[in-house]
Design an enzyme around this catalytic site. Structure first.
Site, mmCIF file in Angstrom:
data_model
loop_
_atom_site.group_PDB
_atom_site.id
_atom_site.type_symbol
_atom_site.label_atom_id
_atom_site.label_comp_id
_atom_site.label_asym_id
_atom_site.label_seq_id
_atom_site.Cartn_x
_atom_site.Cartn_y
_atom_site.Cartn_z
ATOM 1 N N SER A 145 27.704 46.143 33.077
ATOM 2 C CA SER A 145 28.042 44.723 33.172
ATOM 3 C C SER A 145 26.742 43.942 33.262
ATOM 4 C CB SER A 145 28.859 44.505 34.453
ATOM 5 O OG SER A 145 28.970 43.144 34.771
ATOM 6 N N TYR A 158 30.383 45.327 43.421
ATOM 7 C CA TYR A 158 30.534 45.588 41.976
ATOM 8 C C TYR A 158 29.158 45.668 41.327
ATOM 9 C CZ TYR A 158 32.193 44.642 37.130
ATOM 10 O OH TYR A 158 32.458 44.690 35.778
HETATM 11 N N1 NAD Z 1 36.150 41.731 31.420
HETATM 12 C C1 NAD Z 1 34.927 41.461 31.843
HETATM 13 O O1 NAD Z 1 34.544 40.313 32.034
HETATM 14 C C2 NAD Z 1 33.948 42.585 32.059
HETATM 15 C C3 NAD Z 1 32.573 42.264 32.085
HETATM 16 C C4 NAD Z 1 31.670 43.279 32.277
HETATM 17 C C5 NAD Z 1 32.084 44.580 32.423
HETATM 18 N N2 NAD Z 1 33.423 44.864 32.416
HETATM 19 C C6 NAD Z 1 33.819 46.262 32.555
HETATM 20 O O2 NAD Z 1 34.552 46.644 31.414
HETATM 21 C C7 NAD Z 1 35.384 47.763 31.748
HETATM 22 C C8 NAD Z 1 36.774 47.516 31.224
HETATM 23 O O3 NAD Z 1 37.300 46.383 31.886
HETATM 24 P P1 NAD Z 1 38.333 45.362 31.218
HETATM 25 O O4 NAD Z 1 37.727 44.032 31.327
HETATM 26 O O5 NAD Z 1 38.806 45.875 29.926
HETATM 27 O O6 NAD Z 1 39.464 45.421 32.347
HETATM 28 P P2 NAD Z 1 41.029 45.778 32.343
HETATM 29 O O7 NAD Z 1 41.433 45.599 33.760
HETATM 30 O O8 NAD Z 1 41.713 45.052 31.269
HETATM 31 O O9 NAD Z 1 41.043 47.343 31.962
HETATM 32 C C9 NAD Z 1 40.613 48.328 32.857
HETATM 33 C C10 NAD Z 1 41.469 49.572 32.665
HETATM 34 O O10 NAD Z 1 40.949 50.580 33.564
HETATM 35 C C11 NAD Z 1 42.057 51.208 34.180
HETATM 36 N N3 NAD Z 1 41.644 51.815 35.461
HETATM 37 C C12 NAD Z 1 41.432 51.193 36.639
HETATM 38 N N4 NAD Z 1 41.106 52.100 37.573
HETATM 39 C C13 NAD Z 1 41.126 53.319 36.962
HETATM 40 C C14 NAD Z 1 40.883 54.631 37.395
HETATM 41 N N5 NAD Z 1 40.604 54.905 38.681
HETATM 42 N N6 NAD Z 1 40.960 55.634 36.494
HETATM 43 C C15 NAD Z 1 41.291 55.369 35.198
HETATM 44 N N7 NAD Z 1 41.554 54.152 34.732
HETATM 45 C C16 NAD Z 1 41.469 53.132 35.615
HETATM 46 C C17 NAD Z 1 43.109 50.124 34.356
HETATM 47 O O11 NAD Z 1 44.402 50.666 34.544
HETATM 48 C C18 NAD Z 1 42.941 49.365 33.049
HETATM 49 O O12 NAD Z 1 43.784 49.887 32.036
HETATM 50 C C19 NAD Z 1 35.283 47.908 33.266
HETATM 51 O O13 NAD Z 1 34.381 48.949 33.582
HETATM 52 C C20 NAD Z 1 34.736 46.570 33.716
HETATM 53 O O14 NAD Z 1 34.050 46.661 34.945
HETATM 54 C C21 NAD Z 1 34.360 43.894 32.214
#
Ligand code: NAD
Length: 256
Positions: A145, A158
């Site tokens: 991130s 985080y």
């Molecule tokens: N959306 C943003 O702004 C953003 C920015 C930077 C980084 N990220 C990172 O991107 C990645 C994906 O996030 P996203 O935005 O698609 O979120 P999201 O919440 O849409 O998807 C995350 C998925 O991970 C699954 N999950 C949660 N805990 C879990 C576990 N213990 N084991 C297996 N699966 C699990 C959830 O069920 C969900 O399907 C994450 O690592 C998040 O930290 C997101």
């Protein structure tokens, strides 16, 4: 198909594949010929996703994988080898956020959750993925991130976990380079996935989005396809010399 984004004959493992970046990435890799091993803790959503992909002719295996459990991370790799014979790409994408918490109110519980999912998931995921890639090489992308590259007000636990993802990425990259396993991290700014639009961060959504966008030179949040496009380029077999990098996809935030 353009060979730069042709994944025909490759097997890709994706954690957190039922939503957001992971879900969209599975669709894009499947369209481009990859066989998929998908894991998540949300099995209703994951099974629906896998059924939809299978109907389009994608070879896909879906299993419950809680990335905080090493045994589940190992089972993902075993499934890839048992069903498709090899593992070529892995995206350690599963992750959780936490609500905005001032630094002096952070708790041990919040940090433990972050370490369990966001750090252990990447470390134990890579441990078993690397073991399976040692003979033929491969490509791993870990989802960090912008909060992994710098200070991130009110999301301190985080931020700590996402910095750790970059440490694990760089260490695995230098250690495994001689095996032709490339390991990189992607560092998105806030993007419109369910994590941001529906999760703990979504109270007073419009005001929060405006506040977050104001910190970005492009004055907007990212769209999931803008992040997933870069993931595809990082995974591409044609992208054979990028290793150990933490790539910001952030509308220019890191250029300040
Ligand atoms: N959306 C943003 O702004 C953003 C920015 C930077 C980084 N990220 C990172 O991107 C990645 C994906 O996030 P996203 O935005 O698609 O979120 P999201 O919440 O849409 O998807 C995350 C998925 O991970 C699954 N999950 C949660 N805990 C879990 C576990 N213990 N084991 C297996 N699966 C699990 C959830 O069920 C969900 O399907 C994450 O690592 C998040 O930290 C997101």
């Amino acid at each position: 198909m353009d060979p730069i984004l042709d994944f025909t004959g490759k097997t890709a493992l994706i954690t957190g594949a039922a939503s957001g970046f992971g879900k969209l990435l599975a669709e894009e890799l499947g369209k481009r010929g990859a066989a998929l091993v998908l894991g998540d803790i949300n099995m209703d959503a994951l099974n629906a996703q896998a059924e939809g992909l299978a109907e389009q002719g994608v070879k896909v295996a879906a299993l419950r994988c809680d990335v905080s459990r090493e045994a589940d991370c190992k089972a993902m790799v075993e499934t890839a080898l048992a069903q498709f014979g090899h593992l070529d790409m892995a995206v350690n994408n599963a992750g959780i956020a936490h609500g905005f918490i001032p630094f002096d109110q952070l708790t041990e519980e919040v940090l433990d959750q972050q370490v369990n999912v966001n750090v252990k998931g990447v470390m134990f995921g890579m441990k078993h993925q690397i073991a399976a890639m040692k003979e033929n090489g491969g490509s791993i992308v870990n989802v960090s991130s912008m909060a992994g590259l710098g200070g991130a007000p009110k999301i301190g636990a985080y931020s700590a976990a996402k910095h750790a993802v970059i440490g694990l990425t760089k260490t695995a990259a230098v250690e495994m380079a001689k095996r032709n396993i490339r390991v990189n991290a992607i560092c998105p700014f806030y993007t419109h996935t369910p994590m941001v639009d529906e999760g703990e961060l979504s109270q007073d959504k419009a005001a929060m989005h405006a506040m977050l966008a104001s910190g970005c030179p492009m004055k907007r949040l990212g769209q999931p396809e803008e992040i997933v496009t870069v993931m595809l380029m990082m995974l591409s077999p044609a992208n054979s010399y990028m290793n150990g990098q933490a790539i910001a996809v952030d509308g220019g935030v890191s250029a300040f």
